[in-house]
Motif scaffolding. Structure first.
Motif, PDB file in Angstrom:
ATOM      1  N   PHE A  42     -10.127   6.884  -2.327  1.00  0.00           N
ATOM      2  CA  PHE A  42      -8.868   6.970  -1.589  1.00  0.00           C
ATOM      3  C   PHE A  42      -7.937   5.815  -1.984  1.00  0.00           C
ATOM      4  N   LEU A  43      -8.481   4.609  -2.044  1.00  0.00           N
ATOM      5  CA  LEU A  43      -7.670   3.456  -2.424  1.00  0.00           C
ATOM      6  C   LEU A  43      -7.145   3.603  -3.844  1.00  0.00           C
ATOM      7  N   HIS A  44      -7.965   4.147  -4.733  1.00  0.00           N
ATOM      8  CA  HIS A  44      -7.509   4.366  -6.103  1.00  0.00           C
ATOM      9  C   HIS A  44      -6.318   5.316  -6.142  1.00  0.00           C
ATOM     10  N   ARG A  45      -6.378   6.355  -5.315  1.00  0.00           N
ATOM     11  CA  ARG A  45      -5.270   7.314  -5.295  1.00  0.00           C
ATOM     12  C   ARG A  45      -4.007   6.683  -4.717  1.00  0.00           C
ATOM     13  N   MET A  46      -4.182   5.847  -3.716  1.00  0.00           N
ATOM     14  CA  MET A  46      -3.025   5.246  -3.043  1.00  0.00           C
ATOM     15  C   MET A  46      -2.430   4.083  -3.822  1.00  0.00           C
ATOM     16  N   LEU A  47      -3.297   3.293  -4.479  1.00  0.00           N
ATOM     17  CA  LEU A  47      -2.835   2.038  -5.085  1.00  0.00           C
ATOM     18  C   LEU A  47      -3.059   1.950  -6.591  1.00  0.00           C
ATOM     19  N   GLY A  48      -3.958   2.769  -7.128  1.00  0.00           N
ATOM     20  CA  GLY A  48      -4.363   2.578  -8.518  1.00  0.00           C
ATOM     21  C   GLY A  48      -5.580   1.668  -8.571  1.00  0.00           C
ATOM     22  N   ALA A  49      -5.992   1.305  -9.779  1.00  0.00           N
ATOM     23  CA  ALA A  49      -7.190   0.480  -9.916  1.00  0.00           C
ATOM     24  C   ALA A  49      -7.110  -0.372 -11.167  1.00  0.00           C
TER      25      ALA A  49
END
Length: 428
Positions: A326-333
């Motif tokens: 979820f964080l990857h989708r929202m913020l990238g990585a």
């Protein structure tokens, strides 16, 4: 650089401003990460979030942009790599002056390692430094009362304390052997000042608030004093933050904590630094990528508010994969590497143009000031594989110094293309 250590062993690190995570692992692919590997990645991912969702993180990123700008500004006049080295060896030394010129947010130095940390007992006092830019935490020495440890309390302590608290909630067994300094200092300072122990939620939110200010270390402690006198975390988050010019000491303007990131990325100094550092055909892709990531961070901050980090306390071992996705989708990585050999695991966001260049850019800045002048391409172990699409342009130079006497193949690998478009001479 944020370094994660356990039992005197470095198990991971994150490079602020360059979205680069390194993990000490035996895995050859991300899907094979053990719980220990995942805990390290999660810890370092928190630092990535601090990079793009806090005012202090964005200010450090802006400083990196200015260093890149300085680095690239003289490349056109260089004929060899040695020319570049001679021209740029003073840049790092002048970084403090550059930070003062920005007049936006205070950049604080990394913390020293503490040997024999068990020799030190409780906190005996907290006092401001002579220049009043941070607090010194004084610990007693259990072996000699005359010898005490003075430990600078700054943004590094706060960032590491946040990441540790979050990590230990998700991976309690994997985080048991994390050293006292700097990971436990935030909790110890809080317990020393407040009349009651703060919950993990309160402590995370207080750390987060302090990272939206000009002086994270000072504001964290002064907010603790307010809490001890009856103020609530919610009250503090609803107050506007005053921006202090770190050169003159005067207040310049104020804003709400949840709008801090938005205020920075739309400021003239941030836009100018970004455009200057990443001008050029190839580097313009990086500029667009970075600005998009910063916009994501700004929006996520505004939407989540004071709960942005504290919500992560709800994650546990069984839900960590979904939470990180979820964080990857929202913020990238960030781009992720294996520490032992630089094996590139890729970036979850690598479909966004520009992401893979960032580790190379950091390598350029870091190694151009090293004594051996060796700049090993972070991707060479991948390109060395016969089936890799860039194998045809791979050579021994990639492992030694991919910027020095670079060949001019018909097809560029990313490192060669970047160096060529930076304007480096002697490409053939």
């Amino acid at each position: 650089m944020s370094i994660l250590r356990r039992q005197n062993e470095t198990v991971g690190f994150y490079l602020p401003g360059f979205f680069h995570i390194s993990v000490s692992t035996e895995a050859t692919e991300l899907q094979y990460f053990t719980d220990k590997d995942k805990s390290v990645y999660f810890h370092e991912y928190i630092h990535f979030m601090q990079d793009i969702t806090t005012a202090h993180g964005l200010s450090k990123m802006m400083n990196s942009f200015h260093q890149l700008c300085d680095l690239f500004s003289g490349i056109e006049s260089c004929n060899t790599f040695d020319d570049c080295y001679n021209n740029y060896e003073t840049i790092i030394k002048s970084s403090i002056e550059r930070q003062n010129e920005l007049k936006e947010f205070l950049y604080e130095e990394e913390l020293p390692e503490i040997e024999n940390e068990n020799d030190y007992g409780e906190i005996v006092s907290i006092k401001k430094s002579d220049n009043e830019l941070y607090y010194k935490i004084v610990f007693e020495n259990t072996n000699s009362h005359e010898k005490k440890l003075e430990y600078n309390f700054n943004s590094c302590v706060i960032e590491e304390g946040m990441a540790y608290i979050l990590e230990k909630n998700v991976f309690p067994s994997e985080s048991e052997d994390i050293p006292r300094f700097p990971y436990h200092v935030v909790r110890e300072v809080s317990d020393h000042i407040t009349s009651r122990p703060l919950t993990d939620v309160e402590l995370i939110q207080l750390c987060d608030l302090s990272l939206q200010t000009t002086r994270p270390g000072i504001d964290f402690i002064e907010n603790l004093v307010k809490i001890s006198s009856g103020a609530s975390i919610n009250d503090l988050w609803n107050q506007d933050i005053a921006i202090i010019d770190i050169v003159t000491g005067q207040e310049t303007h104020s804003y709400h904590p949840c709008t801090a990131c938005h205020e920075i990325i739309r400021s003239e100094v941030f836009i100018e630094a970004l455009n200057c550092a990443f001008g050029g055909e190839v580097r313009d892709n990086i500029r667009c990528y970075l600005f998009k990531i910063c916009q994501k961070g700004s929006k996520f901050r505004y939407d989540e508010g004071m709960n942005l980090f504290s919500n992560l306390l709800q994650i546990n071992r069984s839900t960590i994969n979904n939470a990180v996705n979820f964080l990857h989708r929202m913020l990238g990585a960030p781009n992720t590497f294996r520490a032992s050999d630089g094996l590139y695991f890729g970036a979850f966001s690598e479909h966004q143009v520009g992401a893979p260049y960032l580790p190379i850019l950091y390598t350029i800045i870091d190694r151009v000031f090293s004594e051996d002048n060796i700049i090993r391409c972070p991707y060479c172990s991948n390109c060395a594989q016969p089936e890799h699409k860039y194998n045809k342009v791979y050579n021994e130079n990639c492992k030694i110094n991919f910027l020095k006497n670079i060949g001019h193949p018909s097809g560029f690998c990313m490192a060669t293309a970047l160096a060529y478009n930076m304007g480096l001479k002697k490409l053939c």
